[in-house]
Design an enzyme around this catalytic site. Structure first.
Site, short mmCIF file in Angstrom:
data_model
loop_
_atom_site.label_atom_id
_atom_site.label_comp_id
_atom_site.label_asym_id
_atom_site.label_seq_id
_atom_site.Cartn_x
_atom_site.Cartn_y
_atom_site.Cartn_z
N LYS A 120 16.46 -1.81 -4.86
CA LYS A 120 15.44 -0.79 -4.61
C LYS A 120 15.91 0.58 -5.10
CE LYS A 120 13.05 -2.89 -0.66
NZ LYS A 120 12.76 -2.75 0.79
N LYS A 201 7.74 -17.97 -8.43
CA LYS A 201 7.02 -17.98 -7.15
C LYS A 201 5.71 -17.23 -7.22
CE LYS A 201 8.98 -16.73 -3.23
NZ LYS A 201 9.92 -16.39 -2.14
N LYS A 204 2.66 -11.15 -5.39
CA LYS A 204 1.68 -10.07 -5.50
C LYS A 204 1.93 -9.23 -6.73
CE LYS A 204 1.34 -6.57 -2.62
NZ LYS A 204 1.14 -5.69 -1.46
#
Ligand code: TRP
Length: 338
Positions: A120, A201, A204
């Site tokens: 991140k 996978k 979103k």
């Protein structure tokens, strides 16, 4: 070491989710459905972690909307406010307080080495201290309720490991206080892949959104996404490594119908991909449509959602205060007169 939960004889399960918006079929079949099944056998705490959500840049109006979306989706998916404690993290005093205490026994290096922190951090221009502290807050979420099991995805295992380390370190440094929580790994077979790229996978953030089925997709959209799913050029309905697209559709059909994959392979053998895909679409729509309709009702009723949050926070707060006062006593703080 297991410290029995004082309040209830049922083991405690806790899991939390960031209010990030829409859930997809992978979240549903891989996680939320399994959480729902634990209700009854466990005392369940499901948290919406708004305090975690502010560790990266965000917009307040979006956050506020997403907190309600998150709760409404969970309830629509079967997390039952009558049987479980559904709460917002910021509504319960104790998460950040316990996080502070745990942070004071947590080696800085261990936080700096967290893979998610590094990932991140790389994606942002400036990194706030809260992002580094994120895993300590997560440990507090878990230990505050003396959770026995914590359902988490692969990406959160390192954070759960830290929670276990901190529980053990606290118990060793002061005296046995916390359960050392175990991860709960959901049933296999519920790993849902992208319909457009069955090697990765369902997500979103997939650039090809036709590969992702959202809980809130209408039946027409769901059917379109499934009938245009990538498959191989053969015609056999079989789950194997060289047929990842068909294997994924079989996994999905099996998960929504409860029929094992080998039985499905038999049932559909000799039928073409077209008929098979339509059957998958029918089954997914039959599962998701009631969820979507319930969600649409719930999201309009903010007053009801507020009530759910209140009931959840009231129950959670009682336990949180008990844990916090025990911790404060053990670490040498002086009790406040009431
Ligand atoms: N970090 C978790 C995630 O992003 C969310 C989370 C916060 C969590 N606190 C938790 C998960 C406690 C399990 C238990 O998915």
């Amino acid at each position: 070491m297991t410290v029995a939960n004082e309040k209830t004889s049922k083991p405690v399960v806790l899991t939390c989710a960031q209010p990030t918006g829409k859930l997809h079929l992978g979240n549903y079949l891989g996680a939320v459905v399994n959480w729902g099944r634990m209700q009854g056998d466990y005392e369940c705490f499901f948290g919406v972690v708004d305090q975690h959500a502010i560790t990266i840049p965000y917009t307040p109006a979006d956050l506020r909307r997403n907190i309600y979306t998150c709760l409404a989706q969970y309830v629509a998916c079967g997390l039952d406010p009558a049987r479980s404690h559904l709460f917002a993290q910021s509504h319960v005093i104790g998460h950040t307080e316990l996080a502070w205490v745990l942070g004071c026994i947590c080696p800085l290096g261990q936080l700096e080495r967290m893979t998610q922190f590094k990932d991140k951090s790389r994606k942002q221009e400036s990194v706030c201290a809260g992002l580094l502290y994120y895993p300590v807050l997560m440990a507090a979420d878990i230990l505050l309720y003396n959770a026995n099991v914590v359902p988490v995805g692969e990406d959160q295992k390192q954070h759960l490991e830290l929670a276990r380390d901190l529980a053990e370190k606290f118990n060793r440094t002061y005296s046995p206080t916390f359960n050392v929580p175990d991860p709960f790994i959901g049933k296999t077979g519920a790993r849902i892949m992208s319909l457009q790229n069955p090697e990765s996978k369902m997500s979103k953030s997939d650039p090809n959104q036709n590969g992702t089925i959202y809980l809130m997709d209408t039946p027409e959209v769901i059917r379109k996404k499934i009938t245009t799913a990538i498959t191989d050029s053969g015609s056999e309905i079989r789950s194997s490594d060289d047929k990842p697209g068909i294997a994924n559709l079989l996994t999905i059909l099996s998960a929504v119908t409860g029929t094992p994959v080998p039985s499905l392979e038999q049932e559909y053998s000799g039928q073409g991909y077209g008929a098979f895909k339509n059957a998958v679409a029918d089954a997914v729509i039959a599962t998701l449509d009631p969820v979507r309709l319930r969600y649409e009702e719930l999201i309009k009723d903010t007053a009801y959602l507020d009530q759910i949050f209140k009931a959840g926070a009231d129950a959670a707060q009682k336990i949180a205060y008990r844990t916090l006062s025990k911790v404060y006593r053990k670490i040498g703080f002086v009790e406040r007169l009431r």
